[in-house]
Design a protein around this motif. Sequence first.
Motif, PDB file in Angstrom:
ATOM      1  N   SER A  58       6.748   6.902  -1.119  1.00 48.83           N
ATOM      2  CA  SER A  58       5.286   6.945  -1.162  1.00 48.83           C
ATOM      3  C   SER A  58       4.642   5.693  -0.560  1.00 48.83           C
ATOM      4  O   SER A  58       3.429   5.639  -0.400  1.00 48.83           O
ATOM      5  CB  SER A  58       4.796   7.131  -2.602  1.00 48.83           C
ATOM      6  OG  SER A  58       5.016   5.965  -3.378  1.00 48.83           O
ATOM      7  N   ASP A  81       3.374   3.059   2.140  1.00 51.45           N
ATOM      8  CA  ASP A  81       2.943   2.980   3.539  1.00 51.45           C
ATOM      9  C   ASP A  81       3.311   1.626   4.125  1.00 51.45           C
ATOM     10  O   ASP A  81       3.521   1.508   5.327  1.00 51.45           O
ATOM     11  CB  ASP A  81       1.428   3.196   3.640  1.00 51.45           C
ATOM     12  CG  ASP A  81       1.018   4.576   3.162  1.00 51.45           C
ATOM     13  OD1 ASP A  81       1.783   5.540   3.387  1.00 51.45           O
ATOM     14  OD2 ASP A  81      -0.061   4.697   2.559  1.00 51.45           O
ATOM     15  N   TRP A 123      -5.177   2.015  -8.403  1.00 54.16           N
ATOM     16  CA  TRP A 123      -5.511   3.249  -7.688  1.00 54.16           C
ATOM     17  C   TRP A 123      -6.718   2.960  -6.805  1.00 54.16           C
ATOM     18  O   TRP A 123      -7.731   2.473  -7.284  1.00 54.16           O
ATOM     19  CB  TRP A 123      -5.850   4.382  -8.656  1.00 54.16           C
ATOM     20  CG  TRP A 123      -4.706   4.790  -9.537  1.00 54.16           C
ATOM     21  CD1 TRP A 123      -4.581   4.549 -10.871  1.00 54.16           C
ATOM     22  CD2 TRP A 123      -3.536   5.505  -9.148  1.00 54.16           C
ATOM     23  NE1 TRP A 123      -3.400   5.077 -11.335  1.00 54.16           N
ATOM     24  CE2 TRP A 123      -2.740   5.668 -10.296  1.00 54.16           C
ATOM     25  CE3 TRP A 123      -3.066   6.017  -7.933  1.00 54.16           C
ATOM     26  CZ2 TRP A 123      -1.513   6.330 -10.281  1.00 54.16           C
ATOM     27  CZ3 TRP A 123      -1.847   6.675  -7.914  1.00 54.16           C
ATOM     28  CH2 TRP A 123      -1.088   6.822  -9.072  1.00 54.16           C
ATOM     29  N   LYS A 139       0.837  -1.205   0.000  1.00 49.14           N
ATOM     30  CA  LYS A 139       0.000   0.000   0.000  1.00 49.14           C
ATOM     31  C   LYS A 139       0.872   1.255   0.000  1.00 49.14           C
ATOM     32  O   LYS A 139       1.977   1.257   0.520  1.00 49.14           O
ATOM     33  CB  LYS A 139      -0.914   0.005   1.207  1.00 49.14           C
ATOM     34  CG  LYS A 139      -1.970  -1.091   1.179  1.00 49.14           C
ATOM     35  CD  LYS A 139      -2.938  -0.952   2.340  1.00 49.14           C
ATOM     36  CE  LYS A 139      -4.006  -2.011   2.286  1.00 49.14           C
ATOM     37  NZ  LYS A 139      -4.956  -1.854   1.202  1.00 49.14           N
ATOM     38  N   CYS A 157       0.552  14.124  -6.809  1.00 44.16           N
ATOM     39  CA  CYS A 157      -0.764  14.543  -6.337  1.00 44.16           C
ATOM     40  C   CYS A 157      -0.886  16.050  -6.556  1.00 44.16           C
ATOM     41  O   CYS A 157      -0.019  16.812  -6.119  1.00 44.16           O
ATOM     42  CB  CYS A 157      -0.915  14.204  -4.858  1.00 44.16           C
ATOM     43  SG  CYS A 157      -2.383  14.933  -4.083  1.00 44.16           S
ATOM     44  N   THR A 215      -7.920   5.477  -4.317  1.00 49.80           N
ATOM     45  CA  THR A 215      -8.610   6.777  -4.251  1.00 49.80           C
ATOM     46  C   THR A 215      -7.760   7.842  -4.932  1.00 49.80           C
ATOM     47  O   THR A 215      -6.542   7.720  -5.005  1.00 49.80           O
ATOM     48  CB  THR A 215      -8.858   7.237  -2.795  1.00 49.80           C
ATOM     49  OG1 THR A 215      -7.600   7.414  -2.128  1.00 49.80           O
ATOM     50  CG2 THR A 215      -9.704   6.235  -2.022  1.00 49.80           C
ATOM     51  N   GLY A 247      -2.955  12.292   1.696  1.00 52.78           N
ATOM     52  CA  GLY A 247      -3.840  11.134   1.807  1.00 52.78           C
ATOM     53  C   GLY A 247      -4.952  11.074   0.780  1.00 52.78           C
ATOM     54  O   GLY A 247      -5.729  10.122   0.764  1.00 52.78           O
ATOM     55  N   SER A 271       0.553   5.958  -0.507  1.00 52.01           N
ATOM     56  CA  SER A 271      -0.294   7.152  -0.562  1.00 52.01           C
ATOM     57  C   SER A 271       0.571   8.393  -0.709  1.00 52.01           C
ATOM     58  O   SER A 271       1.787   8.344  -0.559  1.00 52.01           O
ATOM     59  CB  SER A 271      -1.139   7.265   0.713  1.00 52.01           C
ATOM     60  OG  SER A 271      -0.311   7.429   1.849  1.00 52.01           O
ATOM     61  N   CYS A 272      -0.107   9.505  -0.968  1.00 50.86           N
ATOM     62  CA  CYS A 272       0.560  10.800  -1.010  1.00 50.86           C
ATOM     63  C   CYS A 272       0.568  11.390   0.407  1.00 50.86           C
ATOM     64  O   CYS A 272      -0.026  10.832   1.334  1.00 50.86           O
ATOM     65  CB  CYS A 272      -0.154  11.735  -1.980  1.00 50.86           C
ATOM     66  SG  CYS A 272      -1.828  12.183  -1.475  1.00 50.86           S
ATOM     67  N   THR A 296      -4.444   7.235  -2.871  1.00 53.43           N
ATOM     68  CA  THR A 296      -3.994   5.974  -2.285  1.00 53.43           C
ATOM     69  C   THR A 296      -3.933   4.926  -3.386  1.00 53.43           C
ATOM     70  O   THR A 296      -4.679   4.986  -4.370  1.00 53.43           O
ATOM     71  CB  THR A 296      -4.912   5.489  -1.147  1.00 53.43           C
ATOM     72  OG1 THR A 296      -6.232   5.277  -1.655  1.00 53.43           O
ATOM     73  CG2 THR A 296      -4.961   6.507  -0.004  1.00 53.43           C
ATOM     74  N   VAL A 336       3.923  10.161  -6.772  1.00 51.97           N
ATOM     75  CA  VAL A 336       3.127   8.933  -6.738  1.00 51.97           C
ATOM     76  C   VAL A 336       3.532   8.077  -7.945  1.00 51.97           C
ATOM     77  O   VAL A 336       4.267   8.538  -8.815  1.00 51.97           O
ATOM     78  CB  VAL A 336       1.607   9.225  -6.720  1.00 51.97           C
ATOM     79  CG1 VAL A 336       1.211   9.972  -5.438  1.00 51.97           C
ATOM     80  CG2 VAL A 336       1.176  10.009  -7.946  1.00 51.97           C
TER      81      VAL A 336
END
Length: 131
Positions: free
Chosen positions: A95, A97, A52, A4, A74, A54, A10, A6-7, A13, A81
């Motif tokens: 990037s 998580d 992707w 996972k 983003c 979100t 958030g 994200s930026c 994601t 990203v």
Amino acid sequence: MTIKGSCLCGDVTFEIRAEFKNFYLCHCAHCQKDTGSAYAANLFTGKEALVWLTGEDKVKTFKLTPTRHSKSFCCQCGSAVPNTTNGFCSVPAGSLDSQISRTPDAHIFTASQADWESGLEGLKSYARFPE
């Protein structure tokens, strides 16, 4: 395997649903400019591995013509990203998580390495911002 990411804000994601094929630290002048740092740390896999979750509509891509260099980010917070413009998926390591155990495979484009980047092994280190 699912990784996972994200930026910073958030809004964007994503998941990577495959093994990474390569992990490079790129010292080219383009990566220095788009990261504002000594190098870009990018993991590579097939573009079909990127899902992707979100914020895909908030992802913008800058292409530096006439080169193959491009950067996706983003549009809300500017964080790098994943990018799929060159037929593969390049994932900025920062990037992610999820924790990964993989270490970089190589430094690339070292001919462009910043002069101030060499000989840093003995530099002081702090766990937090120094006072």
